[in-house]
Write a protein that holds these residues in place. Structure first.
Motif, PDB file in Angstrom:
ATOM      1  N   ARG A 101       0.930  -1.249   0.142  1.00  0.00           N
ATOM      2  CA  ARG A 101       0.016  -0.016   0.162  1.00  0.00           C
ATOM      3  C   ARG A 101       0.720   1.284  -0.167  1.00  0.00           C
ATOM      4  O   ARG A 101       2.249   1.187   0.376  1.00  0.00           O
ATOM      5  N   ILE A 102       0.300   2.308  -0.395  1.00  0.00           N
ATOM      6  CA  ILE A 102       1.165   3.617  -0.482  1.00  0.00           C
ATOM      7  C   ILE A 102       0.508   4.577   0.344  1.00  0.00           C
ATOM      8  O   ILE A 102       0.996   5.799   0.568  1.00  0.00           O
ATOM      9  N   GLY A 103      -0.210   4.285   1.579  1.00  0.00           N
ATOM     10  CA  GLY A 103      -0.728   5.140   2.527  1.00  0.00           C
ATOM     11  C   GLY A 103      -1.792   4.740   3.348  1.00  0.00           C
ATOM     12  O   GLY A 103      -2.228   3.621   2.993  1.00  0.00           O
ATOM     13  N   TYR A 104      -2.079   5.534   4.476  1.00  0.00           N
ATOM     14  CA  TYR A 104      -3.021   5.122   5.415  1.00  0.00           C
ATOM     15  C   TYR A 104      -3.673   6.169   6.148  1.00  0.00           C
ATOM     16  O   TYR A 104      -2.884   7.217   6.224  1.00  0.00           O
ATOM     17  N   SER A 105      -4.847   6.082   6.852  1.00  0.00           N
ATOM     18  CA  SER A 105      -5.306   6.853   7.454  1.00  0.00           C
ATOM     19  C   SER A 105      -4.579   7.535   8.913  1.00  0.00           C
ATOM     20  O   SER A 105      -3.862   6.397   9.414  1.00  0.00           O
ATOM     21  N   ILE A 106      -4.546   8.849   9.143  1.00  0.00           N
ATOM     22  CA  ILE A 106      -3.656   9.133  10.464  1.00  0.00           C
ATOM     23  C   ILE A 106      -4.437   9.949  11.289  1.00  0.00           C
ATOM     24  O   ILE A 106      -5.465  10.479  10.882  1.00  0.00           O
ATOM     25  N   GLY A 107      -4.105   9.980  12.515  1.00  0.00           N
ATOM     26  CA  GLY A 107      -4.782  10.936  13.538  1.00  0.00           C
ATOM     27  C   GLY A 107      -4.339  10.686  14.895  1.00  0.00           C
ATOM     28  O   GLY A 107      -3.033  10.908  15.299  1.00  0.00           O
ATOM     29  N   ILE A 108      -4.962  10.241  15.843  1.00  0.00           N
ATOM     30  CA  ILE A 108      -4.626   9.910  17.251  1.00  0.00           C
ATOM     31  C   ILE A 108      -3.940   8.860  17.256  1.00  0.00           C
ATOM     32  O   ILE A 108      -4.258   7.773  16.404  1.00  0.00           O
ATOM     33  N   ALA A 109      -2.946   8.527  17.783  1.00  0.00           N
ATOM     34  CA  ALA A 109      -2.092   7.252  17.954  1.00  0.00           C
ATOM     35  C   ALA A 109      -1.312   6.851  19.252  1.00  0.00           C
ATOM     36  O   ALA A 109      -0.715   7.949  20.037  1.00  0.00           O
ATOM     37  N   TYR A 110      -1.209   5.914  19.508  1.00  0.00           N
ATOM     38  CA  TYR A 110      -0.305   5.134  20.763  1.00  0.00           C
ATOM     39  C   TYR A 110       0.215   4.279  20.121  1.00  0.00           C
ATOM     40  O   TYR A 110       0.016   3.293  19.182  1.00  0.00           O
ATOM     41  N   ALA A 111       1.643   3.836  20.759  1.00  0.00           N
ATOM     42  CA  ALA A 111       2.358   2.864  20.483  1.00  0.00           C
ATOM     43  C   ALA A 111       1.399   1.274  20.559  1.00  0.00           C
ATOM     44  O   ALA A 111       0.428   1.389  21.177  1.00  0.00           O
ATOM     45  N   PRO A 112       1.682   0.416  19.390  1.00  0.00           N
ATOM     46  CA  PRO A 112       2.932   0.545  18.450  1.00  0.00           C
ATOM     47  C   PRO A 112       2.712   0.879  16.905  1.00  0.00           C
ATOM     48  O   PRO A 112       3.641   0.687  16.232  1.00  0.00           O
ATOM     49  N   ASP A 113       1.723   1.861  16.935  1.00  0.00           N
ATOM     50  CA  ASP A 113       1.395   2.303  15.633  1.00  0.00           C
ATOM     51  C   ASP A 113       0.888   3.580  15.380  1.00  0.00           C
ATOM     52  O   ASP A 113       0.014   4.008  16.104  1.00  0.00           O
ATOM     53  N   TRP A 114       1.130   4.404  14.484  1.00  0.00           N
ATOM     54  CA  TRP A 114       0.555   5.801  14.321  1.00  0.00           C
ATOM     55  C   TRP A 114      -0.395   5.883  13.167  1.00  0.00           C
ATOM     56  O   TRP A 114      -1.126   6.814  12.953  1.00  0.00           O
ATOM     57  N   GLY A 115      -0.848   4.849  12.672  1.00  0.00           N
ATOM     58  CA  GLY A 115      -1.896   4.623  11.650  1.00  0.00           C
ATOM     59  C   GLY A 115      -3.203   4.198  12.314  1.00  0.00           C
ATOM     60  O   GLY A 115      -3.360   3.780  13.560  1.00  0.00           O
TER      61      GLY A 115
END
Length: 404
Positions: free
Chosen positions: A330-344
């Motif tokens: 994939r070439i991208g993903y949605s982002i916003g609020i995040a905690y470990a272990p992922d920012w997606g």
């Protein structure tokens, strides 16, 4: 205005009462559409979204009980529940702490205690015709937690909520966009620190330290926060593999380092990837950088409300093919609020089999990453979708970065 709990030394609640009410209403609308009588929330990003609750307490079980109607209840380890009101708007009388004797016991689980408390609160009866949603793909919901709920609450008919709250989060409010713009400034500062620190003879770990210092310090206007993922620094031949971190080895002239990091402000993440070469780039790296950059620019030029994730992936594939290149991931993903272990956000993926239609104020990390044999190149942009195009959150040079 944002709310401030009437307690000493409290942390300001990030959003207004009205925004939190709108979020809960949107979650409940989706719950009704999925025929859920209640929802059990364990993902800390979703707890933050609904409550404002923000703590590094998610290494022990915690949950929010969200009924289709009525009051929500939050359950956490007692030492964490005692101070939950300092970041959450939820009244203290709706927060309960399970005893320390339930922490990391092989013969029981905290959710056994939580189940008994739900019964005490009268939230277990009359579930013959309802379903209770679980975040079955949450990093923070273990098989043992699931087993404890199933055995302790036989009246509930559990089902997967399919990232219900994550999908509500996909479209950002103006207040959220404002925080992401702040995170973007932190991101640019961190990438500048990376560029300054990555030099011939300097240790990779020292560069990582400089990046992390910049991430936490932030800027004069936006204090930084801990990112969901540490800085990634694939270097030399290792640049052909994403998600590598760092070692104690020094940087070497002629080597390439792929830098992927995020700026964070009040848990909202803006990621960025850039590639730095110490010296003159090789012809093959130069060709890869120009081809990848052109493909990414073509994708960015296509982004707007109404376009599908599939279409963006197709534009990328077509552009790369002109240069004899192909990238299956994939070439991208949605982002916003995040905690470990992922920012997606674990919702929209920009790939050919995702038919999601982009809407205004969706936010994405769009990645031009090409990992070849013993070399690689990565460049990315975090963007906001608009009716007619996009807003790029950062303005850092979008090119192969060279340094003598």
């Amino acid at each position: 205005m944002a709310r401030y709990p009437d307690v000493p030394n409290s942390t300001p609640i990030t959003f207004t009462d009205e925004e939190y009410a709108a979020r809960l209403a949107a979650v409940r609308e989706r719950m009704a559409a999925q025929n859920l009588t209640a929802l059990i929330v364990t993902d800390p990003a979703n707890l933050y979204y609904l409550l404002g609750y923000n703590a590094l307490s998610f290494y022990t079980p915690q949950m929010l009980y969200v009924p289709l109607e009525g009051d929500m209840y939050f359950f956490a380890r007692e030492m964490d529940a005692n101070g939950a009101f300092r970041t959450s708007w939820l009244p203290q009388d709706r927060t309960f702490g399970y005893p320390e004797t339930f922490v990391q016991r092989k013969d029981t689980h905290p959710f056994v205690w939580v189940a008994a408390k739900l019964r005490e609160l009268g939230l277990v009866n009359n579930f013959e015709h309802g379903q209770v949603g679980l975040e079955m793909d949450s990093y923070y919901f273990s098989p043992k937690a699931f087993e404890a709920l199933v055995k302790s609450l036989p009246e509930y008919r559990f089902t997967d909520s399919y990232e219900l709250i994550n999908w509500v989060r996909v479209v950002k409010s103006p207040a959220e966009i404002a925080l992401m713009r702040g995170a973007a400034q932190v991101c640019e500062s961190a990438m500048s620190a990376a560029y300054q620190a990555i030099s011939v003879g300097e240790r990779q770990c020292d560069a990582a330290a400089a990046i992390m210092n910049a991430q936490v310090r932030g800027t004069a206007d936006f204090g930084g926060d801990h990112p969901a993922i540490v800085p990634m620094l694939p270097t030399g031949a290792g640049a052909d593999t994403p998600h590598l971190t760092w070692s104690h080895q020094p940087f070497v002239r002629g080597e390439t380092t792929v830098v992927e990091l995020a700026g964070v402000f009040r848990r909202y993440h803006i990621p960025m990837a850039r590639t730095i070469v110490l010296g003159k780039p090789s012809p093959r790296l130069d060709y890869l950088a120009k081809s990848t950059g052109e493909a990414l620019n073509d994708v960015l030029a296509t982004v707007r409300a109404g376009v599908t994730a599939t279409e963006l992936a197709q534009v990328w594939n077509t552009s790369l093919a002109k240069h004899g290149l192909h990238k299956p991931s994939r070439i991208g993903y949605s982002i916003g609020i995040a905690y470990a272990p992922d920012w997606g956000e674990r919702t929209v993926s920009l790939r050919t089999d995702d038919e999601t239609v982009l809407a205004e104020n969706m936010t994405f990390h769009i990645i031009g990453g090409m990992w070849m044999d013993d070399y690689g190149y990565e460049v990315s942009e975090a963007v906001r979708v608009t009716e007619t195009g996009l807003e790029t959150f950062t303005a850092y040079p979008r090119e192969l970065l060279t340094k003598e």
